[in-house]
Design an enzyme around this catalytic site. Structure first.
Site, mmCIF file in Angstrom:
data_model
loop_
_atom_site.group_PDB
_atom_site.id
_atom_site.type_symbol
_atom_site.label_atom_id
_atom_site.label_comp_id
_atom_site.label_asym_id
_atom_site.label_seq_id
_atom_site.Cartn_x
_atom_site.Cartn_y
_atom_site.Cartn_z
ATOM 1 N N ASN A 84 0.836 -1.209 0.000
ATOM 2 C CA ASN A 84 0.000 0.000 0.000
ATOM 3 C C ASN A 84 0.870 1.257 0.000
ATOM 4 O OD1 ASN A 84 -1.954 1.988 0.505
ATOM 5 N ND2 ASN A 84 -1.946 1.584 2.693
ATOM 6 N N GLU A 358 -5.940 2.225 8.663
ATOM 7 C CA GLU A 358 -6.681 3.137 7.763
ATOM 8 C C GLU A 358 -8.088 3.439 8.288
ATOM 9 O OE1 GLU A 358 -4.009 2.323 6.108
ATOM 10 O OE2 GLU A 358 -3.832 3.818 4.514
HETATM 11 C C1 FAD Z 1 0.145 -3.221 11.984
HETATM 12 C C2 FAD Z 1 -0.185 -1.756 12.032
HETATM 13 C C3 FAD Z 1 0.311 -0.917 11.037
HETATM 14 C C4 FAD Z 1 0.067 0.453 11.107
HETATM 15 N N1 FAD Z 1 0.646 1.292 10.169
HETATM 16 C C5 FAD Z 1 0.514 2.633 10.324
HETATM 17 C C6 FAD Z 1 1.230 3.544 9.456
HETATM 18 O O1 FAD Z 1 1.941 3.128 8.530
HETATM 19 N N2 FAD Z 1 1.118 4.868 9.690
HETATM 20 C C7 FAD Z 1 0.345 5.369 10.681
HETATM 21 O O2 FAD Z 1 0.302 6.578 10.841
HETATM 22 N N3 FAD Z 1 -0.346 4.544 11.518
HETATM 23 C C8 FAD Z 1 -0.270 3.202 11.364
HETATM 24 N N4 FAD Z 1 -0.938 2.348 12.207
HETATM 25 C C9 FAD Z 1 -1.745 2.906 13.282
HETATM 26 C C10 FAD Z 1 -3.233 2.785 13.005
HETATM 27 O O3 FAD Z 1 -3.604 3.668 11.991
HETATM 28 C C11 FAD Z 1 -3.932 3.086 14.336
HETATM 29 O O4 FAD Z 1 -3.651 1.981 15.195
HETATM 30 C C12 FAD Z 1 -5.426 3.271 14.161
HETATM 31 O O5 FAD Z 1 -5.691 4.482 13.485
HETATM 32 C C13 FAD Z 1 -6.152 3.299 15.510
HETATM 33 O O6 FAD Z 1 -5.540 4.173 16.399
HETATM 34 P P1 FAD Z 1 -5.136 3.664 17.859
HETATM 35 O O7 FAD Z 1 -4.382 2.398 17.736
HETATM 36 O O8 FAD Z 1 -4.478 4.783 18.574
HETATM 37 O O9 FAD Z 1 -6.490 3.302 18.541
HETATM 38 P P2 FAD Z 1 -7.502 4.312 19.266
HETATM 39 O O10 FAD Z 1 -7.838 5.440 18.370
HETATM 40 O O11 FAD Z 1 -6.972 4.628 20.608
HETATM 41 O O12 FAD Z 1 -8.772 3.375 19.408
HETATM 42 C C14 FAD Z 1 -8.871 2.344 20.405
HETATM 43 C C15 FAD Z 1 -10.272 1.761 20.283
HETATM 44 O O13 FAD Z 1 -11.238 2.798 20.545
HETATM 45 C C16 FAD Z 1 -12.126 2.916 19.469
HETATM 46 N N5 FAD Z 1 -12.483 4.329 19.257
HETATM 47 C C17 FAD Z 1 -11.656 5.406 19.152
HETATM 48 N N6 FAD Z 1 -12.377 6.514 18.949
HETATM 49 C C18 FAD Z 1 -13.680 6.132 18.880
HETATM 50 C C19 FAD Z 1 -14.913 6.816 18.675
HETATM 51 N N7 FAD Z 1 -14.962 8.132 18.454
HETATM 52 N N8 FAD Z 1 -16.051 6.085 18.684
HETATM 53 C C20 FAD Z 1 -16.043 4.749 18.878
HETATM 54 N N9 FAD Z 1 -14.906 4.046 19.075
HETATM 55 C C21 FAD Z 1 -13.738 4.728 19.070
HETATM 56 C C22 FAD Z 1 -11.373 2.369 18.242
HETATM 57 O O14 FAD Z 1 -12.258 1.921 17.228
HETATM 58 C C23 FAD Z 1 -10.586 1.228 18.887
HETATM 59 O O15 FAD Z 1 -11.406 0.101 18.977
HETATM 60 C C24 FAD Z 1 -0.740 0.977 12.140
HETATM 61 C C25 FAD Z 1 -1.288 0.117 13.101
HETATM 62 C C26 FAD Z 1 -1.016 -1.228 13.053
HETATM 63 C C27 FAD Z 1 -1.578 -2.124 14.131
#
Ligand code: FAD
Length: 393
Positions: A84, A358
């Site tokens: 991607n 994403e």
């Molecule tokens: C293998 C992997 C590769 C990745 N690659 C990249 C990358 O290349 N670049 C990059 O920038 N990021 C990357 N990420 C990060 C990824 O984009 C984030 O993990 C994702 O956006 C979720 O953010 P968070 O982990 O902080 O979870 P959080 O935002 O903290 O969410 C935790 C939980 O709360 C829920 N939640 C949060 N807000 C709400 C709401 N308003 N209403 C209801 N539920 C909610 C979420 O759905 C989730 O279940 C990667 C992650 C992984 C695991």
């Protein structure tokens, strides 16, 4: 309606399938990042579907990108994040929003895999809520100065360049965001590998930026308009994630059909039992429905039509479908599902990312429901990018 892929996209699909059979499925099974493989993908043009020839692409579009992603993921879903980033999120964002010199400098190198890219949204305190990004980008007259930390960055340990999202004023929330291309050999840039559950072919990093410099020309779009860039990049990225989910779900189905046609219990193939048939039928239906949704999203994008809502539905459905498919594949394999000798334990581990990357499944559900309830329309008119690269063939 015509659900066929057409001659050109079918030929690209065949080429990608041949490549994965020769270079991924028949190779040694060790997991991890393989530079040689990425170079070969670049040389073959697998990253170039969405790019005009001027930037080393084939101009075959997002539907073609979707089917290639599906094939890659079917062979090794761990490669999908890297795929991607090289085939879409990094070069496409630069092509859409960069000035001509910056496009010339980076886009073809990424598409041909001469350089590796990464995209840096996520931070310790900013995941789903991108507007709360804390990384600071300061305009120092003749350059930008960047300070902050990023987490979960795919390709982070191996990238030659990064699109860094930061803010010039945290009080402005999403209106303060900016996107800048940063070369990772700059003083002050450091990374640390993040051990993780699956997707071993695409390394993940924490990134630390301490007084990292970037030239002013490397600003993408306008100062303070980074949120729009992020949203368009995420929409396109969802085509890739959802396509990868379909590919992995198909691999779960392939493995389950094979096993159900080989394993004998109580004197019969397990595939002859109705309860096992039910699981196979469920997997087939989930895979086919997800694939149609994903291809609709990619097709809409190719037609220059709004697709934010449709690709959110596809990403949500496919992300959930692949996790279900991986669980069902484990079920069909019984104890062998748990064995490192079979591929399904890897499918199970790799599947979970599709509910996260994403935009999580919850974030997709919010977007879909807000649209349905009339709270916030998901589809906006297409954003006009600063330069029309489509004329550059
Ligand atoms: C293998 C992997 C590769 C990745 N690659 C990249 C990358 O290349 N670049 C990059 O920038 N990021 C990357 N990420 C990060 C990824 O984009 C984030 O993990 C994702 O956006 C979720 O953010 P968070 O982990 O902080 O979870 P959080 O935002 O903290 O969410 C935790 C939980 O709360 C829920 N939640 C949060 N807000 C709400 C709401 N308003 N209403 C209801 N539920 C909610 C979420 O759905 C989730 O279940 C990667 C992650 C992984 C695991």
């Amino acid at each position: 309606m015509d659900f066929g892929l057409g001659e050109e996209v079918t030929a690209i699909q065949d080429m990608a399938r041949k490549f994965t059979q020769q270079e991924i499925l028949s190779g040694p099974e060790e997991d991890g990042f393989k530079r040689d493989l990425v170079t070969k993908m670049g040389e073959l043009g697998l990253f170039g579907c969405a790019f005009p020839p001027r930037y080393g692409g084939s101009d075959s579009g997002f539907l073609a990108h979707s089917v290639v992603t599906e094939e890659i993921s079917r062979a090794d879903s761990g490669l999908r994040p890297l795929f991607n980033l090289q085939a879409l999120t990094v070069p496409y964002t630069i092509m859409e929003w960069g000035i001509p010199d910056v496009k010339d400098k980076y886009v073809e190198d990424l598409v041909s895999a001469k350089r590796i890219g990464c995209t840096c949204f996520s931070e310790p305190n900013a995941g789903s809520d991108i507007a709360s990004i804390e990384t600071r980008i300061e305009d120092r007259g003749d350059h930008f100065l960047i300070n902050g930390a990023k987490t979960w960055i795919s390709n982070g340990t191996i990238a030659d360049l990064a699109i860094v999202y930061g803010t010039h004023d945290r009080n402005l929330k999403h209106r303060g965001l900016c996107a800048v291309v940063v070369e990772t050999d700059q003083p002050g840039w450091s990374t640390r590998d993040t051990p993780k559950l699956g997707d071993k072919a695409s390394p993940i990093a924490e990134i630390y930026m301490e007084n990292v410099k970037a030239p002013k020309e490397n600003l993408l779009g306008e100062w303070g308009k980074g949120f729009t860039i992020a949203m368009t990049a995420l929409d396109r990225g969802r085509i890739s994630v959802a396509s990868g989910a379909v590919g992995l779900a198909q691999a779960c189905l392939d493995a389950s059909v094979k096993y159900a046609n080989e394993r004998v219990q109580f004197g019969k193939l397990i595939g002859e039992y109705q309860l096992v048939k039910g699981v196979i039928a469920e997997m087939v239906s989930q895979v086919e429905a997800a694939r149609l949704l994903v291809r609709r999203g990619a097709w809409l994008n190719d037609k220059d039509r709004p697709f934010t809502r449709e690709i959110a539905i596809a990403k949500y459905f496919a992300g959930e479908a692949v996790v279900k498919a991986a669980g069902m594949a484990m079920e069909v394999h019984g104890g062998m599902g748990y064995s490192l000798e079979m591929p399904v334990e890897k499918y199970y581990r790799d599947s979970k990312l599709y509910q996260v990357g994403e935009g999580t499944s919850n974030i997709m559900r919010l977007l879909i429901a807000d649209d349905a309830l009339g709270i916030k329309k998901a589809n906006r008119p297409r954003i006009h990018v600063p330069s029309d690269f489509r004329d550059l063939n």
